[in-house]
Write a protein that holds these residues in place. Structure first.
Motif, PDB file in Angstrom:
ATOM      1  N   SER A 146       0.848  -1.190   0.000  1.00  0.00           N
ATOM      2  CA  SER A 146       0.000   0.000   0.000  1.00  0.00           C
ATOM      3  C   SER A 146       0.884   1.241   0.000  1.00  0.00           C
ATOM      4  N   SER A 178      -5.339  -7.517  -6.029  1.00  0.00           N
ATOM      5  CA  SER A 178      -6.058  -6.488  -6.777  1.00  0.00           C
ATOM      6  C   SER A 178      -5.119  -5.775  -7.737  1.00  0.00           C
ATOM      7  N   THR A 211      -4.911  -2.582  -7.970  1.00  0.00           N
ATOM      8  CA  THR A 211      -4.306  -1.445  -7.255  1.00  0.00           C
ATOM      9  C   THR A 211      -2.986  -1.839  -6.623  1.00  0.00           C
ATOM     10  N   ARG A 250      -0.281  -2.051  -9.217  1.00  0.00           N
ATOM     11  CA  ARG A 250       0.206  -0.731  -9.644  1.00  0.00           C
ATOM     12  C   ARG A 250       1.100  -0.106  -8.581  1.00  0.00           C
TER      13      ARG A 250
END
Length: 824
Positions: free
Chosen positions: A596, A618, A620, A623
């Motif tokens: 994160s 995920s 996200t 990325r």
């Protein structure tokens, strides 16, 4: 009657129509068994004799394998129950079998004297039969002997491709695999024969390993006697020597061959287990026999071809015409390479990802559009059976034999089947992230095992940070460690701060001697060209003597836990190391299971471009790690995407595996090595022209072994910043707290521009000196000293006050010294 009889035949035909494939299959199977019994065993009676004569007249010598073809065709027809794919497969086997039959008959006709139609049945049966006369005779008349053989050979290859459903490349590789062992055996025998001609006394050849006066450094070797020569096998981890004539033309036996390494030793040429640029020492490296090897897994070619056709048919149903090229089978996934038809958009192809996954019965597929360097698109589909790659497989490969740096580690095997060895010093730092259970810990264990197998403590030293307390504990008490595995997050922040100070000190050394990086410095030490400036002395008043600098590898197993405790200090230390530490040989390997933005911050990502992404949940998260999608479609279990520093293209790799028992064996070896040196304190390590004690961990500009050991013991016990700096800032902190009458840690952070951990430590020191009271939770501490009392005691001590301007930007050496204890 005729109508009744015709109706019965129609009814029987209707019943049998649904079993046509089974009936044809049973007929072919029966015919194959009868012909086999007649040809091979002579046990089919009159029917068998008739079959034998008929096949001899028809196909000649090829009749020996006709029963096998009939049985295979029968089995294929029986297995065909209306399945379109199986029907195509059965048809392919039949067509390919006919092509093979024609080519072999023609070849036997040409090779066996080309009998004519006026010859006897026995002569036909000894050649290619009537079929051979028709095919071989025609080709021989049109293209002569050489041309007919070439045409028949090409026809046989086509038939083999159709029967197996494979490709020319796959058949070629299979032929090389079959012919490889005999060819290597003949090559070895020829080499042995010529080596005997050059060395008549080869049966009495022994190997001598010397290094100055340390003749016992290599240990006692065992001599294995063979029929032609004797080869000395060194003990575990010892160096391997070449022939006594000083040449390396003769290769050692493949069964005991190790990686050749040039060594700075006198006497005969010595071949060591590792090819490292750094000098060998008295440390003995672990033998490769401690590591297990994986079993080679056979590739189901038929299943791969069928899945490729299914993929192509699925795309065709949606109007996407493609051409299927040869697939690439990797250890974890198979990449189907497709070229698009005219007018087909790549975006339309990518939109069918879910449909392709459904057709392939796979949870997901990964699309590479386009494949870098090709006008093609790749579709990566997980294999039904995954191949396990071990560290032993990689370290015993030719890629590991060519590795020449102590920080080159084994990672795994890519989709093309190439073993991947990466140099951490070139990266120069690595960020590893992925979900729980995706393979991060296995990757770290493989990385550390590679370093322990290939490098000695005088080449690589390590700091292991393990907030989880169970992953790195097994590496405790090995001589490579600068300190015990760190489990306390606050001590981990101290260790990172120590690495920053070590980096700065190494830069001072490089600046003093006028070299650019650690490689040039170590080369200068080896050549004994570094001379201290006149008048420069060490701490004990002796002339400075320069020694080697080992590489320092800092491994953090869980970054998120450190960021929760001391985010600012950890982030600052990581950023400074990542920005500057490459030239002085300090490198970071950071892993986290929480990809994160509050853990992998922008500062960390900007300074660590090399990332290894395991499976995440995920897009996200992918990325955050890679700055692009892809990691969310990995299958786990060590499947990773590697992003390098020079390109944004991702390399898919199946990570290697190391057993816990193998790690324990490697660690036990190094612990035994450490005990051996502890029991013999007179043994020292040679490093260029300078001798240091075994306990010297990071020798710098002439520091003694005792000083170095004290520094190493204080890696995790000192604060992230030096005590001297805290003493300088504590005066400004007293001034601020007394003036504002506010004992707030956050206020110190803002005014003094320090991190939370350092501000908290300064507040604890103020509490010890009686300036503030104990902590009361989230509220500010009570200030126990008034402004008047502070001024009075300051005037009595004759200490100058601190100007308010200096509080906001304290500089080292400018803060006043105040050592008053406030005992009120």
């Amino acid at each position: 009657m005729r109508r009744l009889f015709g109706g019965a035949l129609s009814a029987v035909g209707g019943v049998l129509a649904g079993h046509k494939s089974d009936l044809w299959g049973l007929g072919a199977l029966l015919l194959g068994l009868l012909s086999g019994a007649s040809l091979w065993f002579g046990a089919a009676g009159i029917v068998g004799v008739a079959l034998d004569d008929g096949l001899a007249a028809g196909v000649g010598l090829v009749r020996v394998v006709v029963p096998l073809g009939l049985v295979a065709s029968g089995v294929a027809l029986i297995r065909d129950r209306g399945d379109e794919v199986k029907s195509e497969r059965a048809a392919g086997i039949s067509v390919g079998g006919v092509l093979l039959l024609v080519s072999l008959s023609g070849f036997f006709h040409v090779a066996r004297g080309r009998p004519g139609l006026d010859d006897t049945l026995d002569e036909w049966g000894a050649a290619g039969g009537i079929l051979g006369i028709g095919v071989g005779g025609s080709l021989h008349a049109a293209a002569a002997l050489s041309g007919s053989i070439l045409i028949l050979g090409l026809l046989a290859v086509v038939g083999l491709i159709v029967v197996t459903g494979s490709s020319v490349g796959a058949i070629g590789r299979g032929s090389l695999m079959i012919a490889g062992p005999p060819a290597r055996w003949l090559q070895a025998r020829a080499r042995m024969l010529f080596s005997d001609l050059h060395s008549p006394d080869a049966t009495e050849t022994t190997v001598e390993v010397t290094e100055g006066s340390d003749s016992d450094a290599a240990g006692d070797g065992a001599v294995v006697a063979g029929s032609d020569a004797q080869t000395e096998i060194p003990p575990e981890g010892a160096d391997r020597a070449g022939p006594n004539d000083g040449t390396t033309d003769d290769q050692p036996d493949p069964a005991i061959r190790k990686r050749p390494v040039p060594s700075r030793k006198t006497g005969p040429v010595v071949v060591t287990e590792q090819k490292l640029p750094l000098d060998t020492s008295h440390w003995t490296q672990p033998p490769l026999s401690l590591l297990s090897r994986s079993h080679k897994q056979e590739i189901d070619t038929i299943d791969i071809v069928e899945r490729g056709k299914r993929l192509q048919e699925t795309l065709a149903q949606f109007g996407v015409e493609t051409n299927l090229l040869e697939p690439i089978v990797g250890p974890t996934v198979t990449r189907y390479v497709l070229t698009l038809g005219e007018g087909v958009k790549v975006t339309k192809f990518e939109s069918l990802r879910k449909d392709m996954a459904y057709a392939m019965a796979s949870p997901d597929v990964r699309i590479i559009a386009p494949i870098p360097g090709q006008r093609a698109i790749g579709v990566e589909v997980p294999n039904n059976r995954r191949e396990i790659i071990t560290v032993g497989d990689l370290l015993s490969s030719k890629e590991a034999a060519q590795a020449s740096h102590p920080l080159e580690v084994a990672i795994g095997r890519d989709i093309n089947g190439n073993n991947v060895m990466v140099n951490i010093a070139d990266m120069p730092h690595v960020l590893i992230a992925g979900a729980t259970g995706s393979g991060k810990s296995s990757c770290l264990n493989s990385l550390l095992s590679s370093i322990l197998m290939r490098s000695t403590p005088d080449q690589v030293r390590m700091i292991l940070v393990d907030p989880k307390r169970v992953e790195m504990g097994q590496y405790g008490r090995i001589p490579h460690l600068l300190t015990a595995p760190v489990t306390d997050p606050r001590k981990a922040a101290n260790a990172l701060a120590w690495a920053v100070r070590e980096m700065e000190r190494r830069y001072d050394v490089l600046a003093d001697v006028g070299v650019r990086d650690i490689t040039g410095y170590n080369q200068a030490v080896d050549s004994n060209t570094l001379k201290p400036r006149p008048g420069v002395l060490d701490a004990e008043g002796e002339p400075v003597v320069y020694s080697r600098l080992p590489f320092v590898l800092v491994v953090v197993d869980e970054l998120s836990d450190l960021m929760m405790v001391a985010a600012r200090d950890v982030e600052e230390s990581i950023a400074r190391i990542a920005q500057m530490a490459r030239a002085v040989g300090i490198h970071l390997v950071i892993a986290t299971q929480r990809p994160s933005v509050d853990v992998i911050t922008g500062v960390i990502k900007a300074n660590i471009p090399s990332r290894w992404a395991f499976a995440v949940s995920s897009l996200t998260d992918s990325r955050v790690i890679l700055d692009q999608p892809g990691a969310e479609r990995l299958v786990g279990g060590g499947d990773l995407l590697m992003l390098g520093t020079s390109s944004s293209a991702l390399n898919r790799i199946q990570g290697c595996w190391v057993e816990e028992s193998e790690v324990r064996a490697i660690v036990s070896h190094w612990r035994a090595e450490a005990k051996k040196f502890e029991q013999d304190p007179t043994v020292s390590l040679r490093s260029g022209s300078e001798t240091t004690s075994v306990g010297s961990a990071v020798p710098l500009d002439g520091h003694s072994a005792a000083t170095d050991s004290l520094q190493i013991d204080s890696i995790t016990t000192t604060a992230p910043d030096s005590a001297q700096s805290d003493d300088e800032l504590i005066d400004a902190a007293k001034e601020l707290v007394v003036q504002t009458q506010l004992g707030s840690t956050s206020m110190l952070q803002r005014k003094l521009r320090v991190g939370f951990a350092r501000a908290g430590r300064i507040m604890d020191l103020l509490e010890e000196q009686g300036v503030v009271g104990p902590s009361t939770g989230s509220k500010a501490r009570e200030v126990l000293v008034t402004q008047e009392e502070y001024d009075a005691r300051r005037d009595n001590r004759g200490t100058l006050s601190v100007a308010p301007e200096s509080v906001s930007e304290p500089a080292a050496g400018n803060a006043p010294e105040l050592h008053t204890d406030f005992d009120l």
